[in-house]
Design an enzyme around this catalytic site. Structure first.
Site, mmCIF file in Angstrom:
data_model
loop_
_atom_site.group_PDB
_atom_site.id
_atom_site.type_symbol
_atom_site.label_atom_id
_atom_site.label_comp_id
_atom_site.label_asym_id
_atom_site.label_seq_id
_atom_site.Cartn_x
_atom_site.Cartn_y
_atom_site.Cartn_z
ATOM 1 N N SER A 108 0.854 -1.186 0.000
ATOM 2 C CA SER A 108 0.000 0.000 0.000
ATOM 3 C C SER A 108 0.889 1.235 0.000
ATOM 4 O O SER A 108 1.674 1.452 0.928
ATOM 5 C CB SER A 108 -0.878 0.008 1.253
ATOM 6 N N HIS A 118 -1.409 -1.397 -4.098
ATOM 7 C CA HIS A 118 -2.664 -1.006 -3.444
ATOM 8 C C HIS A 118 -2.672 0.511 -3.253
ATOM 9 O O HIS A 118 -1.754 1.080 -2.661
ATOM 10 C CB HIS A 118 -2.738 -1.729 -2.097
ATOM 11 N N ASP A 153 -4.682 3.695 -1.774
ATOM 12 C CA ASP A 153 -5.726 4.097 -0.830
ATOM 13 C C ASP A 153 -6.250 5.491 -1.133
ATOM 14 O O ASP A 153 -5.532 6.481 -0.985
ATOM 15 C CB ASP A 153 -5.169 4.052 0.599
ATOM 16 N N MET A 188 -8.995 8.323 -0.155
ATOM 17 C CA MET A 188 -9.868 8.720 0.967
ATOM 18 C C MET A 188 -10.431 10.112 0.710
ATOM 19 O O MET A 188 -9.739 10.957 0.142
ATOM 20 C CB MET A 188 -9.059 8.722 2.268
ATOM 21 N N HIS A 201 -8.417 1.253 -3.808
ATOM 22 C CA HIS A 201 -9.296 1.011 -2.661
ATOM 23 C C HIS A 201 -9.989 2.330 -2.344
ATOM 24 O O HIS A 201 -9.382 3.225 -1.752
ATOM 25 C CB HIS A 201 -8.434 0.505 -1.486
ATOM 26 N N MET A 256 -12.062 4.500 -0.345
ATOM 27 C CA MET A 256 -12.701 4.744 0.949
ATOM 28 C C MET A 256 -13.397 6.087 0.838
ATOM 29 O O MET A 256 -13.014 7.075 1.476
ATOM 30 C CB MET A 256 -11.635 4.731 2.066
ATOM 31 N N MET A 292 -11.388 -5.542 5.916
ATOM 32 C CA MET A 292 -10.560 -4.555 6.629
ATOM 33 C C MET A 292 -10.212 -5.104 8.011
ATOM 34 O O MET A 292 -11.090 -5.510 8.769
ATOM 35 C CB MET A 292 -11.313 -3.225 6.804
ATOM 36 N N GLY A 350 -8.657 4.477 7.253
ATOM 37 C CA GLY A 350 -8.356 5.903 7.387
ATOM 38 C C GLY A 350 -6.876 6.177 7.546
ATOM 39 O O GLY A 350 -6.387 7.190 7.089
ATOM 40 N N PHE A 351 -6.179 5.276 8.203
ATOM 41 C CA PHE A 351 -4.772 5.539 8.498
ATOM 42 C C PHE A 351 -3.939 4.270 8.395
ATOM 43 O O PHE A 351 -4.431 3.183 8.713
ATOM 44 C CB PHE A 351 -4.627 6.134 9.896
ATOM 45 N N GLY A 352 -2.678 4.441 8.008
ATOM 46 C CA GLY A 352 -1.749 3.325 8.020
ATOM 47 C C GLY A 352 -1.179 3.162 9.430
ATOM 48 O O GLY A 352 -1.434 4.001 10.307
ATOM 49 N N GLY A 353 -0.465 2.086 9.635
ATOM 50 C CA GLY A 353 0.258 1.908 10.898
ATOM 51 C C GLY A 353 -0.571 1.547 12.108
ATOM 52 O O GLY A 353 -0.116 1.699 13.242
ATOM 53 N N ASP A 365 -6.531 -6.123 4.692
ATOM 54 C CA ASP A 365 -5.861 -4.818 4.661
ATOM 55 C C ASP A 365 -5.893 -4.195 6.053
ATOM 56 O O ASP A 365 -6.956 -3.927 6.607
ATOM 57 C CB ASP A 365 -6.615 -3.941 3.652
ATOM 58 N N GLY A 366 -4.686 -3.957 6.591
ATOM 59 C CA GLY A 366 -4.576 -3.249 7.860
ATOM 60 C C GLY A 366 -3.805 -4.022 8.905
ATOM 61 O O GLY A 366 -4.187 -5.133 9.287
ATOM 62 N N GLY A 367 -2.677 -3.445 9.330
ATOM 63 C CA GLY A 367 -1.896 -4.055 10.402
ATOM 64 C C GLY A 367 -1.202 -5.354 10.021
ATOM 65 O O GLY A 367 -0.850 -6.146 10.891
ATOM 66 N N GLY A 377 1.230 -1.733 4.216
ATOM 67 C CA GLY A 377 1.808 -0.408 4.001
ATOM 68 C C GLY A 377 3.086 -0.248 4.796
ATOM 69 O O GLY A 377 4.197 -0.332 4.249
ATOM 70 N N SER A 378 2.944 -0.046 6.117
ATOM 71 C CA SER A 378 4.116 0.183 6.969
ATOM 72 C C SER A 378 5.107 -0.965 6.905
ATOM 73 O O SER A 378 6.319 -0.737 6.899
ATOM 74 C CB SER A 378 3.707 0.358 8.427
HETATM 75 C C1 DX5 Z 1 -6.094 1.884 5.824
HETATM 76 C C2 DX5 Z 1 -5.722 1.528 4.411
HETATM 77 C C3 DX5 Z 1 -4.608 0.559 4.325
HETATM 78 C C4 DX5 Z 1 -3.322 1.037 4.936
HETATM 79 C C5 DX5 Z 1 -2.651 -0.149 5.568
HETATM 80 O O1 DX5 Z 1 -7.236 2.641 5.804
HETATM 81 O O2 DX5 Z 1 -6.825 0.973 3.721
HETATM 82 O O3 DX5 Z 1 -4.401 0.100 2.991
HETATM 83 O O4 DX5 Z 1 -2.442 1.601 4.024
HETATM 84 O O5 DX5 Z 1 -1.539 0.296 6.257
HETATM 85 P P1 DX5 Z 1 -0.756 -0.634 7.277
HETATM 86 O O6 DX5 Z 1 -0.287 -1.831 6.499
HETATM 87 O O7 DX5 Z 1 0.335 0.229 7.756
HETATM 88 O O8 DX5 Z 1 -1.732 -1.027 8.348
HETATM 89 ZN ZN ZN Z 2 -6.410 0.028 1.747
#
Ligand code: DX5
Ligand code: ZN
Length: 217
Positions: free
Chosen positions: A8, A33, A35, A37, A66, A68, A136, A141-144, A174-176, A196-197
């Protein structure tokens, strides 16, 4: 069943996006991927179609958008024309069915996503109608953010439903995702791990190699 890693770009360096995408592609990645928003569906604003259009010139990878956003059908054409190969909208928005119909009509990968608090029953009617489910595993909304293992039963339920029908529908999470959570998602039945992270923070080459190992088992 093979599983792939989809980085991502939300966690990439936005000042060097083209370079970051080319870099992961050179390391064997073939799906990115993206994102999107809108500050309404989620409390954050990221990138839009013009950025995807610019990136398209830099990469041959599959672009997985994706969305959102509250109005995915309203903006569908922008994201299609910008170079998306797949568009995923959220079941929680009114325009979800319209967005899926547009993806189908255009022959791109049609995805539906559900938030952690949304019951899997809400997306079951889409088995046989979409090409991909995106579960999800954080609040979008946010990475990490930290992985929410309580969503794994949703992956398992979708995997059973898809297999029972003999379909090749994909499941994405997707996420964490990191080297600890990804194997759990794979075991539950996902085909695509979005991270992502865990890809872009630190040494990208080492991160990808570690994540691939975690996914492949
Ligand atoms: C969150 C996004 C994810 C995000 C994942 O709203 O949809 O795609 O980038 O980031 P990580 O892998 O850091 O949780
Ligand atoms: Zn995503």
């Amino acid at each position: 069943m093979s599983t792939k890693l989809s980085p991502s770009i939300l966690s990439a360096d936005f000042a060097r996006l083209g370079e970051e995408v080319r870099r992961v592609e050179a390391l064997g990645i073939d799906e990115i991927h993206i994102d999107v928003m809108d500050g309404h569906f989620v409390p954050n604003i990221t990138i839009g179609a013009p950025v995807i259009r610019s990136l398209r010139k830099e990469s041959r990878a599959f672009f997985d958008s994706h969305l959102m956003i509250e109005r995915p059908a309203r903006y569908f054409e922008d994201f299609l024309k910008a170079g998306s190969d797949g568009i995923t909208c959220h079941v929680e928005v009114k325009e979800a069915d319209e967005c899926i119909a547009l993806s189908k009509k255009e022959g791109i990968r049609a995805g539906i996503s559900l938030n952690p608090e949304t019951a899997v029953e809400k997306v079951m009617p889409y088995v046989g109608k979409v090409d991909m489910f995106l579960v999800m595993s954080v609040h979008p909304g946010f990475g990490g953010q930290k992985f929410m293992p309580e969503v794994l039963p949703k992956v398992e339920a979708l995997r059973r439903a898809i297999d029972e029908e003999g379909l090749d529908t994909l499941i994405q999470i997707d996420g964490g995702m990191n080297t600890e959570s990804a194997p759990l998602a794979v075991k539950a039945g996902v085909n695509i791990v979005v991270a992502g992270s865990a890809v872009f923070k630190g040494d990208v080459e080492e991160n990808i190699s570690r994540m691939m190992k975690a996914i492949m088992g």
